[in-house]
Design a protein around this motif. Structure first.
Motif, PDB file in Angstrom:
ATOM      1  N   HIS A  81       0.843  -1.191   0.000  1.00 22.08           N
ATOM      2  CA  HIS A  81       0.000   0.000   0.000  1.00 22.08           C
ATOM      3  C   HIS A  81       0.880   1.243   0.000  1.00 22.08           C
ATOM      4  O   HIS A  81       1.682   1.441   0.906  1.00 22.08           O
ATOM      5  CB  HIS A  81      -0.919   0.007   1.223  1.00 22.08           C
ATOM      6  CG  HIS A  81      -1.992   1.055   1.163  1.00 22.08           C
ATOM      7  ND1 HIS A  81      -3.045   0.984   0.273  1.00 22.08           N
ATOM      8  CD2 HIS A  81      -2.154   2.213   1.855  1.00 22.08           C
ATOM      9  CE1 HIS A  81      -3.820   2.043   0.445  1.00 22.08           C
ATOM     10  NE2 HIS A  81      -3.299   2.800   1.393  1.00 22.08           N
ATOM     11  N   ASN A  84      -1.964   5.904  -1.372  1.00 25.48           N
ATOM     12  CA  ASN A  84      -3.407   5.657  -1.380  1.00 25.48           C
ATOM     13  C   ASN A  84      -3.857   4.618  -2.406  1.00 25.48           C
ATOM     14  O   ASN A  84      -5.019   4.588  -2.809  1.00 25.48           O
ATOM     15  CB  ASN A  84      -4.179   6.965  -1.620  1.00 25.48           C
ATOM     16  CG  ASN A  84      -3.926   7.981  -0.526  1.00 25.48           C
ATOM     17  OD1 ASN A  84      -3.890   7.637   0.655  1.00 25.48           O
ATOM     18  ND2 ASN A  84      -3.746   9.244  -0.911  1.00 25.48           N
ATOM     19  N   LYS A  85      -2.933   3.762  -2.852  1.00 28.12           N
ATOM     20  CA  LYS A  85      -3.311   2.688  -3.761  1.00 28.12           C
ATOM     21  C   LYS A  85      -2.392   1.495  -3.510  1.00 28.12           C
ATOM     22  O   LYS A  85      -1.338   1.619  -2.896  1.00 28.12           O
ATOM     23  CB  LYS A  85      -3.233   3.135  -5.216  1.00 28.12           C
ATOM     24  CG  LYS A  85      -1.869   3.577  -5.676  1.00 28.12           C
ATOM     25  CD  LYS A  85      -1.872   3.946  -7.153  1.00 28.12           C
ATOM     26  CE  LYS A  85      -2.656   5.197  -7.405  1.00 28.12           C
ATOM     27  NZ  LYS A  85      -2.551   5.651  -8.824  1.00 28.12           N
ATOM     28  N   ASN A  86      -2.829   0.339  -3.997  1.00 32.77           N
ATOM     29  CA  ASN A  86      -2.025  -0.872  -3.855  1.00 32.77           C
ATOM     30  C   ASN A  86      -1.114  -1.043  -5.062  1.00 32.77           C
ATOM     31  O   ASN A  86      -1.539  -0.849  -6.206  1.00 32.77           O
ATOM     32  CB  ASN A  86      -2.918  -2.104  -3.704  1.00 32.77           C
ATOM     33  CG  ASN A  86      -3.579  -2.157  -2.342  1.00 32.77           C
ATOM     34  OD1 ASN A  86      -2.997  -1.728  -1.359  1.00 32.77           O
ATOM     35  ND2 ASN A  86      -4.788  -2.686  -2.294  1.00 32.77           N
TER      36      ASN A  86
END
Length: 210
Positions: A81, A84-86
């Motif tokens: 992570h 704010n994204k994987n």
């Protein structure tokens, strides 16, 4: 491999150790470290392959740069992570590693076999020079209900064939792991150089539709 749990994800890597071991994570008191291995292609180019190694397999405090590593393992993924994204992070998980002065003739320097399932519709396209390519995201089952998500790229007739694969379709893939540099846009004026990893497919078989 005799252990059926590992038959659907098999990797053999051999190349020059390029870095020292760096700590990755700890599981129940067992430390795991990453080392990069330079694997030569048929051309003069190299792929930079990250190897995840348990401290129980090898002395991770030693500096093996300049020597060669022969690795048997699996190609694994996990989601990191960030921003704010994987982000999908890939590495070869070593089940066995040997440090040698020169690579044995009977060792496959870059080989992978995957037996898994299509995660999303394959993306077929042509390069500006007309080369046919299809991207396949393969889910390969792991013990305890886990899966590894492996991006694969096929070429030519294999690309046209892969375009027909249905989501959930059972596919077997043979090929090699390759690294590719790309520029990640951080802001309107800032870019960061990163390395992506994928399987370059030399052979594939579609076993069923669902």
């Amino acid at each position: 491999m005799s252990d059926k749990v590992f038959e659907n994800n098999q990797v053999s890597i051999a190349g020059e150790v390029a870095t020292e071991f760096t700590f990755s994570h700890d599981v129940f008191g067992e430390g795991f470290y990453v080392v990069d291995v330079l694997v030569k292609r048929l051309s003069d180019a190299y792929d930079i392959i990250p190897i995840m190694v348990s401290e129980r397999l090898i002395d991770v405090k030693q500096d093996y740069r300049g020597k060669y590593a022969e690795v048997i393992g699996q190609f694994r993924s996990y989601n990191r992570h960030e921003e704010n994204k994987n982000r999908l992070v890939l590495s070869v998980f070593a089940r066995d590693i040997r440090i040698v002065d020169e690579i044995s003739e009977n060792v496959k320097p870059n080989f992978i076999f995957l037996d898994g399932y299509v995660c999303k519709p394959p993306v077929y396209r042509k390069t500006p020079l007309g080369r046919e390519i299809a991207d396949i995201l393969l889910a390969v089952n792991r013990p305890y209900g886990k899966s590894d998500y492996i991006p694969c790229i096929s070429w030519g007739r294999n690309a046209r064939y892969a375009e027909t694969f249905a989501v959930g379709g059972h596919v077997q893939i043979w090929g090699r792991i390759q690294s590719r540099e790309y520029q990640k846009k951080i802001s309107e004026t800032e870019f960061e150089k990163r390395i992506a990893y994928e399987v370059s497919v030399s052979k594939l078989e579609y076993l069923d539709e669902t």
